[in-house]
Structures are given as C-alpha cells and as structure tokens.
Scaffold this motif. Structure first.
Motif, mmCIF file in Angstrom:
data_model
loop_
_atom_site.group_PDB
_atom_site.id
_atom_site.type_symbol
_atom_site.label_atom_id
_atom_site.label_comp_id
_atom_site.label_asym_id
_atom_site.label_seq_id
_atom_site.Cartn_x
_atom_site.Cartn_y
_atom_site.Cartn_z
ATOM 1 N N HIS A 14 -3.299 -46.077 -3.315
ATOM 2 C CA HIS A 14 -2.565 -45.361 -2.329
ATOM 3 C C HIS A 14 -3.038 -45.811 -0.793
ATOM 4 O O HIS A 14 -2.320 -45.932 -0.001
ATOM 5 N N TRP A 15 -4.174 -46.597 -0.973
ATOM 6 C CA TRP A 15 -4.597 -47.311 0.317
ATOM 7 C C TRP A 15 -4.065 -48.568 0.475
ATOM 8 O O TRP A 15 -3.515 -49.011 1.559
ATOM 9 N N PHE A 16 -3.476 -49.131 -0.335
ATOM 10 C CA PHE A 16 -2.658 -50.357 -0.740
ATOM 11 C C PHE A 16 -1.192 -50.267 -0.117
ATOM 12 O O PHE A 16 -0.728 -50.836 0.878
ATOM 13 N N LEU A 17 -0.528 -48.929 -0.557
ATOM 14 C CA LEU A 17 0.745 -48.565 -0.134
ATOM 15 C C LEU A 17 0.734 -48.163 1.423
ATOM 16 O O LEU A 17 1.694 -48.699 1.897
ATOM 17 N N ARG A 18 -0.322 -47.579 1.715
ATOM 18 C CA ARG A 18 -0.312 -47.088 3.043
ATOM 19 C C ARG A 18 -0.428 -48.379 4.034
ATOM 20 O O ARG A 18 0.179 -48.323 5.243
ATOM 21 N N GLN A 19 -1.402 -49.384 3.657
ATOM 22 C CA GLN A 19 -1.597 -50.941 4.311
ATOM 23 C C GLN A 19 -0.026 -51.516 4.359
ATOM 24 O O GLN A 19 0.152 -51.830 5.606
ATOM 25 N N TYR A 20 0.522 -51.395 3.281
ATOM 26 C CA TYR A 20 1.665 -52.215 3.181
ATOM 27 C C TYR A 20 2.867 -51.612 4.187
ATOM 28 O O TYR A 20 3.449 -52.238 4.729
ATOM 29 N N ASP A 21 3.023 -50.263 3.972
ATOM 30 C CA ASP A 21 3.871 -49.666 5.054
ATOM 31 C C ASP A 21 3.505 -49.689 6.325
ATOM 32 O O ASP A 21 4.533 -49.879 7.038
ATOM 33 N N ARG A 22 2.250 -50.044 6.751
ATOM 34 C CA ARG A 22 1.882 -50.315 8.237
ATOM 35 C C ARG A 22 2.412 -51.605 8.676
ATOM 36 O O ARG A 22 2.996 -51.863 9.480
ATOM 37 N N ARG A 53 10.620 -66.230 8.117
ATOM 38 C CA ARG A 53 10.849 -65.855 6.918
ATOM 39 C C ARG A 53 10.659 -64.413 6.963
ATOM 40 O O ARG A 53 9.942 -63.725 7.697
ATOM 41 N N ASP A 54 11.036 -63.838 5.642
ATOM 42 C CA ASP A 54 10.756 -62.475 5.273
ATOM 43 C C ASP A 54 9.414 -62.437 4.592
ATOM 44 O O ASP A 54 8.950 -63.542 3.926
ATOM 45 N N TRP A 55 8.548 -61.576 5.195
ATOM 46 C CA TRP A 55 7.349 -61.292 4.710
ATOM 47 C C TRP A 55 7.011 -61.526 3.156
ATOM 48 O O TRP A 55 7.695 -60.745 2.405
ATOM 49 N N THR A 56 6.256 -62.348 2.696
ATOM 50 C CA THR A 56 6.067 -62.467 0.896
ATOM 51 C C THR A 56 5.684 -61.249 0.383
ATOM 52 O O THR A 56 6.129 -60.925 -1.014
ATOM 53 N N LEU A 57 4.999 -60.290 0.949
ATOM 54 C CA LEU A 57 4.575 -58.983 0.546
ATOM 55 C C LEU A 57 5.789 -58.192 0.114
ATOM 56 O O LEU A 57 5.787 -57.043 -0.569
ATOM 57 N N ASN A 58 6.863 -58.483 0.993
ATOM 58 C CA ASN A 58 8.399 -57.702 0.420
ATOM 59 C C ASN A 58 8.902 -58.132 -0.604
ATOM 60 O O ASN A 58 9.927 -57.771 -1.078
ATOM 61 N N SER A 59 8.321 -59.175 -1.412
ATOM 62 C CA SER A 59 8.808 -59.507 -2.617
ATOM 63 C C SER A 59 8.548 -58.440 -3.610
ATOM 64 O O SER A 59 9.319 -58.546 -4.789
ATOM 65 N N GLY A 60 7.534 -57.604 -3.487
ATOM 66 C CA GLY A 60 6.997 -56.640 -4.477
ATOM 67 C C GLY A 60 5.891 -57.381 -5.442
ATOM 68 O O GLY A 60 5.883 -56.584 -6.495
ATOM 69 N N SER A 61 5.920 -58.530 -5.431
ATOM 70 C CA SER A 61 4.881 -59.161 -6.259
ATOM 71 C C SER A 61 3.228 -58.439 -6.425
ATOM 72 O O SER A 61 2.785 -58.323 -7.734
ATOM 73 N N VAL A 62 2.915 -58.166 -5.085
ATOM 74 C CA VAL A 62 1.531 -57.479 -5.405
ATOM 75 C C VAL A 62 1.699 -56.167 -5.979
ATOM 76 O O VAL A 62 0.779 -55.786 -6.680
ATOM 77 N N HIS A 63 2.605 -55.304 -5.622
ATOM 78 C CA HIS A 63 3.043 -53.992 -6.388
ATOM 79 C C HIS A 63 2.992 -54.262 -7.640
ATOM 80 O O HIS A 63 2.526 -53.392 -8.215
ATOM 81 N N VAL A 68 2.127 -50.543 -9.273
ATOM 82 C CA VAL A 68 2.435 -49.493 -8.299
ATOM 83 C C VAL A 68 3.990 -49.498 -7.932
ATOM 84 O O VAL A 68 4.431 -50.691 -8.053
ATOM 85 N N PRO A 69 4.655 -48.462 -7.601
ATOM 86 C CA PRO A 69 6.255 -48.619 -7.243
ATOM 87 C C PRO A 69 6.577 -49.370 -5.964
ATOM 88 O O PRO A 69 5.837 -49.322 -4.976
ATOM 89 N N PHE A 70 7.474 -50.116 -5.991
ATOM 90 C CA PHE A 70 8.172 -51.117 -4.980
ATOM 91 C C PHE A 70 9.611 -50.602 -4.646
ATOM 92 O O PHE A 70 10.305 -50.725 -5.909
ATOM 93 N N ASP A 71 10.041 -50.287 -3.879
ATOM 94 C CA ASP A 71 11.317 -50.089 -3.467
ATOM 95 C C ASP A 71 11.875 -48.876 -4.269
ATOM 96 O O ASP A 71 13.146 -48.882 -4.652
ATOM 97 N N GLY A 72 11.157 -47.705 -4.539
ATOM 98 C CA GLY A 72 11.505 -46.706 -5.345
ATOM 99 C C GLY A 72 11.599 -46.825 -6.866
ATOM 100 O O GLY A 72 12.318 -46.072 -7.508
ATOM 101 N N GLU A 73 11.149 -47.996 -7.243
ATOM 102 C CA GLU A 73 11.349 -48.275 -8.891
ATOM 103 C C GLU A 73 10.367 -47.551 -9.413
ATOM 104 O O GLU A 73 9.205 -47.109 -9.049
ATOM 105 N N ASN A 74 10.628 -47.166 -10.678
ATOM 106 C CA ASN A 74 9.692 -46.326 -11.633
ATOM 107 C C ASN A 74 8.535 -47.415 -12.228
ATOM 108 O O ASN A 74 9.035 -48.612 -12.584
ATOM 109 N N VAL A 75 7.432 -47.113 -12.620
ATOM 110 C CA VAL A 75 6.523 -48.121 -13.245
ATOM 111 C C VAL A 75 6.079 -47.534 -14.471
ATOM 112 O O VAL A 75 5.759 -46.083 -14.350
#
Length: 355
Positions: A14-22, A53-63, A68-75
């Motif tokens: 949850h901490w990671f997801l909060r920081q990513y959204d920020r 460029r687009d920020w590399t964390l937007n690739s969803g690789s760390v997710h 953890v969910p990225f862009d609404g996907e189920n895990v």
C-alpha cells in the motif's frame, strides 16, 4: 536457504502504491528528461541531446514484481517469499509471475533491515552506483531526486530528476552518490531515528581504476568477529561483469580475489552474507559494436559463474539480471544502463534477501 518466519514479513505494498500515485503526477513531461551520454563511450549521441520520455514506472514492471495491481488488472494470490532462492528467482525469471510475493519496504522498515547488519558493503561499477541511488530514493521517499545527496540545485531538479537521476550524461553524473553512504549521512537526512546503525558503506569503485576494493573488504573483515555471538553480520554485495568482458575465466579470478579476504570466516558463515550480481543484456547496437557483450556471451557467463559458485562458494547467492535487463531494454537510457524501474526492482530484491 533457511526459511524465515512469515511473521517477520510485512507487506507494505500500500505504501508503494501511494508513492507511485504521488510521483506519477510529478515524473512526467519535462520532469522526466533523459540526457544522453555525450563522450562517445556508449554510443554516438550528439552532445547534450535529451529525450522526454514516459516515466519507466508507468510500465508496470515494479508492480508486476511486487504482484500488486497495475492499471486495474487482477493479480493472483501468492504466498510471501520465505526462501532466498525464491526471492532471487522472482527477479531472475521476470517478467513471469513471481514465484512468491516480494515485500516493499517503508523507510523505517528499511532501517530495521539495516539494523540486522554491522556493515552493508556494495562493490561494483555504474550499475552499483545506480543501485545505491535507487536505494536512497526509496529510503528517502523521494523518487524525483532522492538519488542525489543534496537538494539545493535547481538545475539538477530541472534536468536530472525521476528517470533522469540514472542518466549517464556527465552533466547529471557530477551529482552522483560516490562515497555518500555513511552513518553520518543517514543522521543528517533524518533517517532511521535512534537505530544503532554501525556503518553503511557504498561507493562508486572506479575513481579512474576499476575494482580496487581489496583494502576496504580487508578492513571490514577484521571487524567481523566470530567469537562475539551478539556481533551483527556483514552483508556484502558484489557486482561485476561487463568490465570483465563477460569472460568466465576472468570472472572466476576476479571473484577468487575478492572472496579471499573472507576465507577465514568460513567457520562462522552466519556472520557474513554475500550476493554476486552477474551480467546484464545490452542493446543490439552495442552488441555489434562490442561483441564481448553479446547476449549469447552474457548467458554463457551467467550460467558458468552460477554453477562455479555453487560448487566452490555454495553460500554465495547468485543474482541473475539477464531476463529482467532483457525485458527492460526498451526503457534503457543508452543500450547498456537502465532507469528507475529496473533499479527499483533490483533494490527490492536485495532488501528482501537482506530481510
């Protein structure tokens, strides 16, 4: 490969997801400029070229690595990692679904991990320098410019932030971490509170001469006591391959030399924990320019060194970046070096291993 109690593992996704959204709202547009290296070492880019460029964390690789969910996907639901081999295989087999769930760590939980050790020693080349930058960005909760030792330069903020922190442009590299990784720096940054951290050591090993680290590991080895049961162990991370030309014989000689000062600690192996990071994949353009960096040679090097370590240094963990670097090539800064997402994944893996 000892198991740890699941109760020791804390899920801070949850901490990671909060920081990513920020930071996804911050690391965009001109805030995510990648400046090219312009001294003809890693390519033929024109001087001072830059790429928004687009920020590399937007690739969803760390997710994906954290499951953890990225862009609404189920895990899928998977169990936490409780073995070192499973932790390392989650990274080594990326982008496949990880075998077990790796933890993200808050700044305070990272301090608790560091507190397990008397020394944390990082040795390597520019990849270890970038690893250290990613580590500090995470522990400082500053993914924009936390990889630098200070905050007071607006030019850096404008030109070397987010993914740009990991640019090999000499314009940005002048702010690199270098020796910035001792306990005083933790205190000055307000990190780790009152934890009795002994020393955290990490620097760029080159300073004009590759891999001159023998004296440092010898110095620290003398301070690891087998007799004092309460003495906290040493964590030693060694990374090298490309400057060894991915040559198996050269690699074995290099590792023997670096492990030699630790030989007399075999009888108290619980006092020292070692991980060696092998070779990563380069772009096809660089492979043509430097045949010793070909993917076949990289794969052969990693396979041979892994097997040799298992036979000769069975307690040394092998950290294989082949698949993860291959999956990250389209987000490389110059065909050899990688940006935030790759290094965050590496830091996550090593922190889980340390924990």
């Amino acid at each position: 490969n000892e198991e740890v109690s699941v109760s020791q593992i804390v899920d801070n996704s949850h901490w990671f997801l909060r920081q990513y959204d920020r930071f996804k709202r911050i690391c965009r547009g001109r805030n995510n400029v990648i400046r090219a290296r312009y001294d003809s070492v890693n390519g033929t880019h024109a001087p001072m070229t830059e790429d928004v460029r687009d920020w590399t964390l937007n690739s969803g690789s760390v997710h994906r690595l954290l499951n953890v969910p990225f862009d609404g996907e189920n895990v899928p639901e998977i169990e936490p990692c409780v073995k070192a081999d499973d932790i390392l295989s989650s990274f080594a087999n990326f982008p496949a679904t990880p075998k077990c769930k790796l933890s993200w760590f808050t700044p305070l939980s990272i301090c608790k991990i560091l507190h397990k050790f008397s020394f944390v020693l990082l040795e390597g080349d520019s990849f270890s320098r970038h690893f250290l930058q990613a580590f500090f960005a995470i522990i400082k909760d500053d993914w924009r410019s936390g990889g630098y030792p200070y905050y007071d330069d607006p030019v850096r903020y404008q030109n070397c932030s987010c993914d740009g922190q990991f640019s090999e442009s000499l314009f940005c590299r002048k702010w690199r971490m270098s020796d910035f990784a001792h306990i005083d720096d933790f205190r000055r940054l307000g990190l780790c509170g009152d934890f009795d951290l002994h020393q955290f050591v990490g620097n760029d090993p080159f300073k004009g001469v590759h891999f001159r680290y023998g004296a440092q590991i010898e110095l620290i080895r003398r301070q690891v006591s087998c007799e004092k049961l309460q003495y906290r162990p040493l964590f030693y991370s060694l990374q090298a391959a490309v400057h060894l030309k991915n040559d198996v014989k050269v690699g074995k000689d290099f590792l023997r030399k670096h492990f030699a000062p630790l030989e007399n600690l075999k009888n108290c192996s619980d006092k020292i924990h070692v991980v060696y990071t092998g070779a990563s994949v380069n772009s096809e353009e660089l492979e043509r320019k430097y045949p010793v960096q070909s993917r076949k040679r990289v794969a052969n090097y990693n396979k041979a060194i892994r097997e040799w370590l298992f036979q000769n240094y069975p307690r040394v963990h092998f950290h294989d970046p082949y698949n993860t670097s291959l999956a990250s090539l389209n987000r490389s800064s110059d065909g050899l070096h990688f940006l935030a997402d790759y290094h965050y994944m590496s830091v996550i893996t090593i922190l889980n291993l340390m924990n």
